[in-house]
Design a protein around this motif. Sequence first.
Motif, PDB file in Angstrom:
ATOM      1  N   GLY A 204     -82.397 -86.864 -42.062  1.00 33.48           N
ATOM      2  CA  GLY A 204     -80.975 -87.051 -42.323  1.00 33.48           C
ATOM      3  C   GLY A 204     -80.123 -85.896 -41.847  1.00 33.48           C
ATOM      4  N   CYS A 205     -78.825 -86.073 -41.960  1.00 32.57           N
ATOM      5  CA  CYS A 205     -77.917 -85.041 -41.450  1.00 32.57           C
ATOM      6  C   CYS A 205     -76.571 -85.116 -42.161  1.00 32.57           C
ATOM      7  CB  CYS A 205     -77.743 -85.258 -39.947  1.00 32.57           C
ATOM      8  SG  CYS A 205     -76.657 -84.036 -39.234  1.00 32.57           S
ATOM      9  N   ASP A 206     -76.042 -83.938 -42.473  1.00 22.62           N
ATOM     10  CA  ASP A 206     -74.715 -83.875 -43.122  1.00 22.62           C
ATOM     11  C   ASP A 206     -73.639 -83.410 -42.151  1.00 22.62           C
ATOM     12  OD1 ASP A 206     -75.997 -84.474 -45.489  1.00 22.62           O
ATOM     13  OD2 ASP A 206     -76.222 -82.377 -46.096  1.00 22.62           O
ATOM     14  N   LYS A 207     -73.962 -83.295 -40.868  1.00 19.27           N
ATOM     15  CA  LYS A 207     -73.017 -82.624 -39.967  1.00 19.27           C
ATOM     16  C   LYS A 207     -71.984 -83.552 -39.317  1.00 19.27           C
ATOM     17  CE  LYS A 207     -75.579 -78.454 -39.257  1.00 19.27           C
ATOM     18  NZ  LYS A 207     -76.766 -78.712 -40.081  1.00 19.27           N
ATOM     19  N   PHE A 208     -72.298 -84.802 -39.190  1.00 23.67           N
ATOM     20  CA  PHE A 208     -71.347 -85.794 -38.678  1.00 23.67           C
ATOM     21  C   PHE A 208     -70.694 -85.408 -37.348  1.00 23.67           C
ATOM     22  CE2 PHE A 208     -71.858 -86.923 -43.092  1.00 23.67           C
ATOM     23  CZ  PHE A 208     -71.875 -88.304 -43.066  1.00 23.67           C
ATOM     24  N   CYS A 209     -71.491 -85.090 -36.369  1.00 25.42           N
ATOM     25  CA  CYS A 209     -70.945 -84.933 -35.014  1.00 25.42           C
ATOM     26  C   CYS A 209     -70.307 -86.283 -34.652  1.00 25.42           C
ATOM     27  CB  CYS A 209     -72.059 -84.612 -34.030  1.00 25.42           C
ATOM     28  SG  CYS A 209     -72.874 -83.063 -34.422  1.00 25.42           S
ATOM     29  N   HIS A 210     -69.194 -86.225 -33.960  1.00 21.65           N
ATOM     30  CA  HIS A 210     -68.417 -87.454 -33.795  1.00 21.65           C
ATOM     31  C   HIS A 210     -69.085 -88.512 -32.926  1.00 21.65           C
ATOM     32  CE1 HIS A 210     -64.343 -85.564 -35.115  1.00 21.65           C
ATOM     33  NE2 HIS A 210     -65.166 -85.799 -36.114  1.00 21.65           N
ATOM     34  N   PHE A 211     -70.114 -88.118 -32.169  1.00 25.52           N
ATOM     35  CA  PHE A 211     -70.763 -89.090 -31.264  1.00 25.52           C
ATOM     36  C   PHE A 211     -72.042 -89.681 -31.849  1.00 25.52           C
ATOM     37  CE2 PHE A 211     -72.055 -84.751 -30.344  1.00 25.52           C
ATOM     38  CZ  PHE A 211     -73.428 -84.824 -30.507  1.00 25.52           C
ATOM     39  N   CYS A 212     -72.458 -89.231 -33.026  1.00 24.36           N
ATOM     40  CA  CYS A 212     -73.837 -89.478 -33.471  1.00 24.36           C
ATOM     41  C   CYS A 212     -73.940 -90.448 -34.648  1.00 24.36           C
ATOM     42  CB  CYS A 212     -74.464 -88.128 -33.831  1.00 24.36           C
ATOM     43  SG  CYS A 212     -76.174 -88.271 -34.332  1.00 24.36           S
ATOM     44  N   VAL A 213     -74.955 -91.310 -34.593  1.00 25.18           N
ATOM     45  CA  VAL A 213     -75.147 -92.308 -35.654  1.00 25.18           C
ATOM     46  C   VAL A 213     -76.081 -91.822 -36.775  1.00 25.18           C
ATOM     47  CG1 VAL A 213     -74.726 -94.411 -34.321  1.00 25.18           C
ATOM     48  CG2 VAL A 213     -76.991 -93.370 -34.277  1.00 25.18           C
ATOM     49  N   VAL A 214     -76.768 -90.709 -36.527  1.00 27.73           N
ATOM     50  CA  VAL A 214     -77.824 -90.302 -37.472  1.00 27.73           C
ATOM     51  C   VAL A 214     -77.354 -90.212 -38.927  1.00 27.73           C
ATOM     52  CG1 VAL A 214     -79.319 -88.356 -38.102  1.00 27.73           C
ATOM     53  CG2 VAL A 214     -79.381 -89.270 -35.801  1.00 27.73           C
ATOM     54  N   PRO A 215     -76.201 -89.594 -39.221  1.00 27.06           N
ATOM     55  CA  PRO A 215     -75.804 -89.518 -40.635  1.00 27.06           C
ATOM     56  C   PRO A 215     -75.648 -90.904 -41.273  1.00 27.06           C
ATOM     57  CG  PRO A 215     -74.495 -88.017 -39.315  1.00 27.06           C
ATOM     58  CD  PRO A 215     -75.256 -88.877 -38.355  1.00 27.06           C
ATOM     59  N   TYR A 216     -75.368 -91.913 -40.450  1.00 26.15           N
ATOM     60  CA  TYR A 216     -75.203 -93.271 -40.988  1.00 26.15           C
ATOM     61  C   TYR A 216     -76.530 -94.024 -41.072  1.00 26.15           C
ATOM     62  CZ  TYR A 216     -70.588 -91.920 -39.335  1.00 26.15           C
ATOM     63  OH  TYR A 216     -69.432 -91.222 -39.099  1.00 26.15           O
TER      64      TYR A 216
ATOM     65  N   GLY B 190     -87.480 -82.967 -37.618  1.00 28.20           N
ATOM     66  CA  GLY B 190     -86.353 -83.281 -38.496  1.00 28.20           C
ATOM     67  C   GLY B 190     -85.159 -83.559 -37.612  1.00 28.20           C
ATOM     68  N   GLN B 191     -84.218 -84.375 -38.089  1.00 27.00           N
ATOM     69  CA  GLN B 191     -82.996 -84.585 -37.293  1.00 27.00           C
ATOM     70  C   GLN B 191     -82.230 -83.274 -37.175  1.00 27.00           C
ATOM     71  OE1 GLN B 191     -83.470 -87.400 -39.518  1.00 27.00           O
ATOM     72  NE2 GLN B 191     -83.952 -88.783 -37.837  1.00 27.00           N
ATOM     73  N   ASN B 192     -82.443 -82.428 -38.185  1.00 26.54           N
ATOM     74  CA  ASN B 192     -81.822 -81.110 -38.231  1.00 26.54           C
ATOM     75  C   ASN B 192     -82.881 -80.169 -38.761  1.00 26.54           C
ATOM     76  OD1 ASN B 192     -79.109 -79.785 -38.182  1.00 26.54           O
ATOM     77  ND2 ASN B 192     -78.600 -81.946 -38.467  1.00 26.54           N
ATOM     78  N   VAL B 193     -83.944 -80.021 -37.991  1.00 28.13           N
ATOM     79  CA  VAL B 193     -85.151 -79.416 -38.557  1.00 28.13           C
ATOM     80  C   VAL B 193     -84.913 -77.992 -39.057  1.00 28.13           C
ATOM     81  CG1 VAL B 193     -86.131 -78.531 -36.387  1.00 28.13           C
ATOM     82  CG2 VAL B 193     -87.656 -79.291 -38.198  1.00 28.13           C
TER      83      VAL B 193
ATOM     84  N   SER C 259     -83.091 -78.928 -33.325  1.00 23.83           N
ATOM     85  CA  SER C 259     -82.336 -77.979 -34.131  1.00 23.83           C
ATOM     86  C   SER C 259     -80.838 -78.037 -33.873  1.00 23.83           C
ATOM     87  CB  SER C 259     -82.753 -76.554 -33.794  1.00 23.83           C
ATOM     88  OG  SER C 259     -84.010 -76.522 -33.269  1.00 23.83           O
ATOM     89  N   HIS C 260     -80.126 -77.369 -34.749  1.00 22.45           N
ATOM     90  CA  HIS C 260     -78.681 -77.222 -34.579  1.00 22.45           C
ATOM     91  C   HIS C 260     -78.358 -75.730 -34.461  1.00 22.45           C
ATOM     92  CE1 HIS C 260     -74.392 -77.287 -35.327  1.00 22.45           C
ATOM     93  NE2 HIS C 260     -74.426 -78.601 -35.116  1.00 22.45           N
ATOM     94  N   PRO C 261     -77.482 -75.349 -33.506  1.00 23.31           N
ATOM     95  CA  PRO C 261     -77.193 -73.913 -33.309  1.00 23.31           C
ATOM     96  C   PRO C 261     -76.709 -73.210 -34.577  1.00 23.31           C
ATOM     97  CG  PRO C 261     -76.297 -75.196 -31.496  1.00 23.31           C
ATOM     98  CD  PRO C 261     -76.800 -76.193 -32.500  1.00 23.31           C
TER      99      PRO C 261
ATOM    100  N   ASN D 113     -66.888 -82.209 -33.030  1.00 28.09           N
ATOM    101  CA  ASN D 113     -67.157 -81.785 -34.419  1.00 28.09           C
ATOM    102  C   ASN D 113     -68.531 -81.124 -34.550  1.00 28.09           C
ATOM    103  OD1 ASN D 113     -66.466 -81.473 -37.127  1.00 28.09           O
ATOM    104  ND2 ASN D 113     -67.539 -83.351 -37.724  1.00 28.09           N
ATOM    105  N   ARG D 114     -68.848 -80.267 -33.558  1.00 27.92           N
ATOM    106  CA  ARG D 114     -70.179 -79.643 -33.555  1.00 27.92           C
ATOM    107  C   ARG D 114     -70.295 -78.437 -34.497  1.00 27.92           C
ATOM    108  NH1 ARG D 114     -74.982 -81.196 -32.444  1.00 27.92           N
ATOM    109  NH2 ARG D 114     -75.604 -79.363 -31.282  1.00 27.92           N
ATOM    110  N   LYS D 115     -69.165 -77.874 -34.861  1.00 24.46           N
ATOM    111  CA  LYS D 115     -69.153 -76.769 -35.836  1.00 24.46           C
ATOM    112  C   LYS D 115     -69.872 -75.518 -35.337  1.00 24.46           C
ATOM    113  CE  LYS D 115     -69.108 -79.950 -39.810  1.00 24.46           C
ATOM    114  NZ  LYS D 115     -69.537 -81.229 -39.307  1.00 24.46           N
TER     115      LYS D 115
HETATM  116  S1  SF4 Z   1     -76.166 -84.685 -33.288  1.00 25.94           S
HETATM  117 FE1  SF4 Z   1     -77.591 -83.728 -34.710  1.00 25.94          FE
HETATM  118  S2  SF4 Z   1     -76.296 -82.417 -35.986  1.00 25.94           S
HETATM  119 FE2  SF4 Z   1     -74.917 -83.873 -35.004  1.00 25.94          FE
HETATM  120  S3  SF4 Z   1     -74.730 -85.567 -36.475  1.00 25.94           S
HETATM  121 FE3  SF4 Z   1     -76.387 -86.102 -35.050  1.00 25.94          FE
HETATM  122  S4  SF4 Z   1     -78.249 -85.396 -36.071  1.00 25.94           S
HETATM  123 FE4  SF4 Z   1     -76.517 -84.396 -37.073  1.00 25.94          FE
END
Ligand code: SF4
Length: 451
Positions: free
Chosen positions: A166-178, A210-213, A244-246, A283-285
């Motif tokens: 899972g992921c709490d970051k909600f990048c605007h292009f990504c479906v993973v958090p959903y 992990g999606q955000n290992v 990973s996420h930076p 929204n990469r933060k």
């Molecule tokens: S790209 Fe990675 S960090 Fe961003 S919402 Fe998707 S899984 Fe999360």
Amino acid sequence: MGSKKNLSNMSQKIFIKTFGCQMNEYDSNRIFDTVKKIGFKKTENYKEADCYLLNTCHIRDKAKEKVYHDIGRVKDSFKSKKKPFVIVAGCVAQAENNEMLKREPYIDLVIGPQAYHKINDKIEEYLSKQKKLEETDFDAEAKFDYLKRIKNNTSKISSFLTIQEGCDKFCHFCVVPYTRGPEYSRPFSEVIDEAKILAENGAREITLLGQNVNAYKNKNFKLSNLILEIEKISEIKRIRYYTSHPKDMTDDLVEVYGFSKKLMPLVHLPVQSGSDKILKLMNRKHFISDYIKTYERLKNINSSIEFSSDFIIAYPGENENDFNSTFDLIKNIKFINSFSYIFNPRPGTVASNLKIIDKKISLQRLEKVQKKLFDNQIEMNKSLENREIDVLVENKSNKNAKFFGRSEYMTSVIFDGNDNDVGSVIKVRINKSNQNTLFGESLNKSEQKVA
Ligand code: SF4
């Protein structure tokens, strides 16, 4: 298919088809470990399956249509036979849920990635009531709590181990958090126990998934703690983590590269764009300056570290300057083994409504980036010619009696070797290379050479 009463006594065959990432591969293996408990055997021939399970991925283009197309193919093959029990699992199942049962009545069960612990109950419920079912709750904790009691039977030299979902970051292009829900990290001891089981099964390399290992956090344990603990398992020779996420490259994780003996020197750290403006729109933060700082710190710790990354080219709003910033970053960091693709809107995400950049311009930019990335790769591989490198030997190819393994940087290595080398890290002398592969011969002369 049989009834609930006799299912476990029958020899039902399941065919599992997996689309997408390593996490789906791990999930498919764990689904099989689970359904084995109610009598299923695996088949590699879908035409003889009693149960057809499609583990889907929502990341790439036209994911949904690919699923319906695949089910259509199964339908055709079973025209004159009893239909198999059809299950759709994975991220498309999560995103589409009940809609799938309505659109394609051939599907019997739709199950999301955080509900696999319920799969046996759902199969049995379907078989006793003959009623189509959909199960898409987010319950990662209950899932792993259930799965920890089912032995992981994977026996690959290089094995995956999911530690976080899972992921709490909600990048605007990504479906993973959903599709995978909020971030969840498995308990430390549970991960270590599973790593030991994988080592007993024959694993010599573990890739923590992990999606955000690198956001892994359970009580006070972080990814660096897991790496150092797994390192104590003597059978395990190599450790990797993905993806990973930076923002989560914390000091402890950077520093572990200074003293870990088994952590591989390829850092896969998706940057997506070299422009701060685009990163903000995504929204990469994170900022490019922080990314470069992480790169420099790691290079100072160990100069043999190389970086790989993911790049989204032509994200809405990307102008020539933004693109050039990405290109310059690729030139400066010399990324290898990377992924790049043109922005593709995913339904339901913030970016899905943004104005797409002209196709021709997008393609030109992608070609330029890919050429540079391929050149980096070729240069890196060429630099290894006439040198000895460490290779973890994974298997022997039946076709040409050559052996296959991977370098520390994940590059494929094909070489003349010895049967006894499989599962070991050995020295291989590289004679030639191309963009994706190194070719050479084992320097381990203690065993009979393969002709
Ligand atoms: S790209 Fe990675 S960090 Fe961003 S919402 Fe998707 S899984 Fe999360």
